[in-house]
Design a protein around this motif. Structure first.
Motif, PDB file in Angstrom:
ATOM      1  N   LEU A   1      13.050   5.800   6.386  1.00 58.19           N
ATOM      2  CA  LEU A   1      11.726   6.174   5.756  1.00 58.19           C
ATOM      3  C   LEU A   1      10.768   5.149   5.832  1.00 58.19           C
ATOM      4  N   LEU A   2      11.180   3.814   5.383  1.00 59.66           N
ATOM      5  CA  LEU A   2       9.993   2.765   5.343  1.00 59.66           C
ATOM      6  C   LEU A   2       9.361   2.427   6.737  1.00 59.66           C
ATOM      7  N   ALA A   3      10.384   2.360   7.614  1.00 59.29           N
ATOM      8  CA  ALA A   3       9.848   2.268   9.159  1.00 59.29           C
ATOM      9  C   ALA A   3       8.885   3.015   9.362  1.00 59.29           C
ATOM     10  N   VAL A   4       9.035   4.531   9.297  1.00 54.21           N
ATOM     11  CA  VAL A   4       8.060   5.265   9.975  1.00 54.21           C
ATOM     12  C   VAL A   4       6.832   5.394   9.122  1.00 54.21           C
ATOM     13  N   SER A   5       7.048   5.226   7.856  1.00 48.44           N
ATOM     14  CA  SER A   5       5.730   5.097   6.843  1.00 48.44           C
ATOM     15  C   SER A   5       4.648   3.772   7.446  1.00 48.44           C
ATOM     16  N   ASN A   6       5.365   2.972   7.796  1.00 49.83           N
ATOM     17  CA  ASN A   6       4.357   1.527   7.952  1.00 49.83           C
ATOM     18  C   ASN A   6       4.237   1.404   9.410  1.00 49.83           C
ATOM     19  N   ALA A   7       4.877   2.359  10.167  1.00 52.10           N
ATOM     20  CA  ALA A   7       4.555   2.199  11.671  1.00 52.10           C
ATOM     21  C   ALA A   7       2.996   2.394  11.998  1.00 52.10           C
ATOM     22  N   PRO A   8       2.284   3.383  11.407  1.00 53.65           N
ATOM     23  CA  PRO A   8       0.857   3.714  11.803  1.00 53.65           C
ATOM     24  C   PRO A   8       0.152   2.670  11.415  1.00 53.65           C
TER      25      PRO A   8
ATOM     26  N   GLY B   1       8.443   1.118  15.362  1.00 53.50           N
ATOM     27  CA  GLY B   1       7.173   1.767  16.077  1.00 53.50           C
ATOM     28  C   GLY B   1       6.817   0.857  17.484  1.00 53.50           C
ATOM     29  N   TYR B   2       7.469  -0.154  17.542  1.00 57.73           N
ATOM     30  CA  TYR B   2       7.189  -0.963  18.729  1.00 57.73           C
ATOM     31  C   TYR B   2       7.437  -0.219  20.208  1.00 57.73           C
ATOM     32  N   GLU B   3       8.501   0.659  20.392  1.00 53.35           N
ATOM     33  CA  GLU B   3       9.079   1.522  21.330  1.00 53.35           C
ATOM     34  C   GLU B   3       7.641   2.641  21.591  1.00 53.35           C
TER      35      GLU B   3
ATOM     36  N   GLU C   1       0.765  -1.239  -0.110  1.00 58.78           N
ATOM     37  CA  GLU C   1       0.011  -0.114   0.022  1.00 58.78           C
ATOM     38  C   GLU C   1       0.907   1.073   0.021  1.00 58.78           C
ATOM     39  N   GLN C   2       2.062   0.890   0.053  1.00 63.19           N
ATOM     40  CA  GLN C   2       2.918   2.312   0.008  1.00 63.19           C
ATOM     41  C   GLN C   2       3.886   2.517  -1.335  1.00 63.19           C
TER      42      GLN C   2
ATOM     43  N   GLU D   1       7.413  10.495  12.484  1.00 57.42           N
ATOM     44  CA  GLU D   1       8.007  11.517  11.570  1.00 57.42           C
ATOM     45  C   GLU D   1       9.408  10.936  10.960  1.00 57.42           C
ATOM     46  N   TYR D   2       9.628  11.242   9.752  1.00 54.73           N
ATOM     47  CA  TYR D   2      11.155  10.948   9.038  1.00 54.73           C
ATOM     48  C   TYR D   2      11.851  12.115   9.423  1.00 54.73           C
ATOM     49  N   HIS D   3      12.792  11.912  10.248  1.00 58.82           N
ATOM     50  CA  HIS D   3      13.448  13.335  10.473  1.00 58.82           C
ATOM     51  C   HIS D   3      14.841  12.608  10.945  1.00 58.82           C
ATOM     52  N   ASP D   4      16.127  13.349  10.735  1.00 53.71           N
ATOM     53  CA  ASP D   4      17.227  13.303  11.299  1.00 53.71           C
ATOM     54  C   ASP D   4      17.486  14.034  12.334  1.00 53.71           C
ATOM     55  N   CYS D   5      17.629  13.605  13.634  1.00 50.87           N
ATOM     56  CA  CYS D   5      17.632  14.327  14.892  1.00 50.87           C
ATOM     57  C   CYS D   5      19.078  15.024  14.985  1.00 50.87           C
ATOM     58  N   MET D   6      19.951  14.680  13.956  1.00 53.14           N
ATOM     59  CA  MET D   6      21.159  15.539  14.010  1.00 53.14           C
ATOM     60  C   MET D   6      21.172  16.740  13.415  1.00 53.14           C
ATOM     61  N   HIS D   7      20.051  17.132  12.918  1.00 53.93           N
ATOM     62  CA  HIS D   7      19.818  18.285  12.346  1.00 53.93           C
ATOM     63  C   HIS D   7      18.578  19.161  13.331  1.00 53.93           C
ATOM     64  N   ALA D   8      18.151  20.258  12.694  1.00 55.97           N
ATOM     65  CA  ALA D   8      17.431  21.160  13.764  1.00 55.97           C
ATOM     66  C   ALA D   8      16.215  20.251  14.240  1.00 55.97           C
ATOM     67  N   ASN D   9      15.637  20.370  15.340  1.00 61.68           N
ATOM     68  CA  ASN D   9      14.395  19.596  15.950  1.00 61.68           C
ATOM     69  C   ASN D   9      13.122  20.540  16.330  1.00 61.68           C
ATOM     70  N   PRO D  10      12.419  20.901  15.466  1.00 62.06           N
ATOM     71  CA  PRO D  10      11.572  21.825  15.581  1.00 62.06           C
ATOM     72  C   PRO D  10      10.372  21.240  16.415  1.00 62.06           C
ATOM     73  N   ILE D  11      10.577  20.793  17.587  1.00 59.97           N
ATOM     74  CA  ILE D  11       9.401  20.114  18.223  1.00 59.97           C
ATOM     75  C   ILE D  11       9.358  20.990  19.561  1.00 59.97           C
ATOM     76  N   PRO D  12       8.042  21.108  20.206  1.00 60.76           N
ATOM     77  CA  PRO D  12       8.034  21.919  21.524  1.00 60.76           C
ATOM     78  C   PRO D  12       8.591  21.261  22.647  1.00 60.76           C
TER      79      PRO D  12
END
Length: 490
Positions: free
Chosen positions: A370-377, A342-344, A111-112, A415-426
């Protein structure tokens, strides 16, 4: 505008023997591939992996995404990521100007769907599968592990890509290529562009009530906390000197970094040295060095935290539950970098819902796979797992499978994101980051740790891997409850 393969490409069924009857030619064809060009060389993909082709240029930019993800595209109401294969393979590519049209191959995995940008799409070529030869690194500018084989047809040599492996799947098994993608991203970015622009995502100002800091636990463990942090800091105070005194350990550290992107530092050096002592006993009479990925896996096998990449046992869930301090806030926000499949994140969402029943839980689960976070939901549970402590948070589908309730699903943002870059979360109450820091390169580790410290509210805390420590006792205070350690800000 999208077009189907049949309307766009002319099917060719050429064979090397011009004298063979046409019907016999067609009968011998059992494999079709879509051919295209990258940097002047001919490539191909199995036609069964391709949904359609398209010409498009208006992509929606995704902040903080990897360089090879050039945006997302609306394919008849379905939002799909667009990946530039040229950038993925570190092939030089001219800078895009405006919204110029790109040649796109839409690849489907169940489905992806993914869109991949190439220089030019040529045609569909029919061949005999027996004519596919083993790959060789001389046949392309890309890593041989992404090549399925090579095919010669009509005096042209095609490099047949293994798209299953590129996107992380092969014969139903997962290949851990996320670290390779991180390396490619890092190499393809110019130094001045290593920090991405912040996202425009909506941030909610959570109502925040002061939470109890679990003072009885602190009183019982402060002494052991200071001793452990001090010993860890002392062990890591001079890595260069340690490496000089024990050259064999230095070789071990270099091998782990090379083959598994695991970096020995003050975060994990205490564990790594203890493991090295056991390693010498295990390898009696054999070479101690890490010579390949299998050696690295064997060395790191005891490192990973309990219930890593699997559903949590009731025992581990109970241990984490007991370590969580009181918090009476109306909303509890969590940052979960390195969430994997997504287990954790799901386990954490269930546990926090149980621990803080009156709070709204919000988890920012991020990963570079990318594939992991796309399928996690879409994750489901087996019946045997559904009868465990997760049961109150599950619902059965019409087909008899088990999935998480909408309340749990809505609490997690994958989210697909590299945490070594900017992290725009609250601002968050919890950073849940098991085994993540050990795979962050030294050049980025301090930035990530500083981000952890900045994002955590004053009454919040961080939880890292079972064999990781936040050794900087000037910034972090260690609180132990049974077998789980959390770190609060000083």
């Amino acid at each position: 505008m999208e077009k189907t393969l049949e309307k766009t490409l002319e099917i060719e069924t050429e064979t090397a023997d011009a004298g063979v009857d046409k019907k016999e030619q067609i009968a011998n064809i059992d494999f079709k591939m879509v051919t295209f060009a990258l940097a002047g060389k001919d490539y191909a993909i199995d036609i069964l992996k391709i949904k359609e082709i398209a010409k498009a240029g208006r992509f929606t930019y995704v902040p903080n995404s990897a360089p090879f993800v050039i945006g997302v595209y609306n394919l008849r109401g379905e939002i799909i990521p667009i990946i530039d294969l040229r950038i993925f393979f570190n092939i030089p590519v001219p800078e895009r100007v405006g919204e110029e049209q790109e040649s796109i191959i839409i690849i489907s995995f169940g489905e992806q769907k993914y869109g991949v940008v190439v220089d030019r799409i040529d045609r569909v070529v029919g061949i005999q599968s027996s004519s596919i030869q083993p790959p060789h690194p001389l046949f392309g500018d890309i890593n041989i592990k992404y090549i399925y084989g090579v095919v010669e047809n009509a005096d042209r040599l095609y490099i047949l890509l293994d798209v299953d492996r590129i996107f992380g799947l092969k014969n139903g098994e997962r290949y851990e290529i996320a670290q390779d993608l991180t390396v490619l991203r890092t190499q393809s970015l110019p130094p001045e562009a290593k920090t991405a622009a912040p996202s425009s995502k909506e941030t909610s100002a959570a109502a925040n009530s002061p939470a109890a800091q679990s003072m009885p636990m602190q009183k019982n463990t402060a002494a052991s906390s200071s001793t452990k942090a001090a010993s860890a800091a002392q062990a890591a105070s001079a890595p260069a000197q340690s490496a000089q005194n024990e050259p064999e350990f230095s070789f071990i550290a270099d091998g782990l970094a090379s083959f598994k992107k695991f970096y020995v530092s003050d975060i994990n050096e205490t564990w790594a040295r203890k493991r090295y002592t056991d390693w010498k006993k295990e390898r009696a009479g054999a070479k101690l060095q890490i010579l390949n990925a299998d050696d690295a896996d064997a060395f790191l096998k005891p490192f990973y935290s309990r219930c890593s990449a699997s559903w949590w046992t009731k025992e581990y869930a109970d241990a984490v539950y007991a370590a969580l301090p009181d918090n009476h806030a109306k909303q509890i926000q969590v940052w979960n970098p390195g969430c994997g499949g997504g287990y954790e994140a799901y386990s954490l969402a269930c546990l926090l819902t149980k621990r803080y029943p009156d709070a709204k839980i919000r988890i920012y689960a991020q990963d570079t796979d990318l594939l992991a976070v796309s399928n996690a939901p879409l994750m489901l549970m087996k019946k045997t797992e559904a009868t465990s402590w997760y049961e109150p948070f599950l619902t059965q589908t019409a087909s008899g499978e088990w999935t998480f309730t909408s309340h749990i699903k809505d609490s997690i943002m994958f989210e697909y994101h590299d945490c070594m870059h900017a992290n725009p979360i609250p601002q968050v109450d919890i950073v849940f980051s098991r085994d993540f820091l050990s795979f962050v390169p030294e050049a980025s580790r301090e930035t990530v740790l500083a981000d952890f410290y900045e994002k955590i509210r004053g009454n919040g805390f961080a939880l890292v891997g079972d064999n990781e420590v936040l050794a900087d006792q000037n910034n972090w205070f260690e609180v132990m409850n049974d077998s789980v350690i959390i770190y609060s800000k000083q």
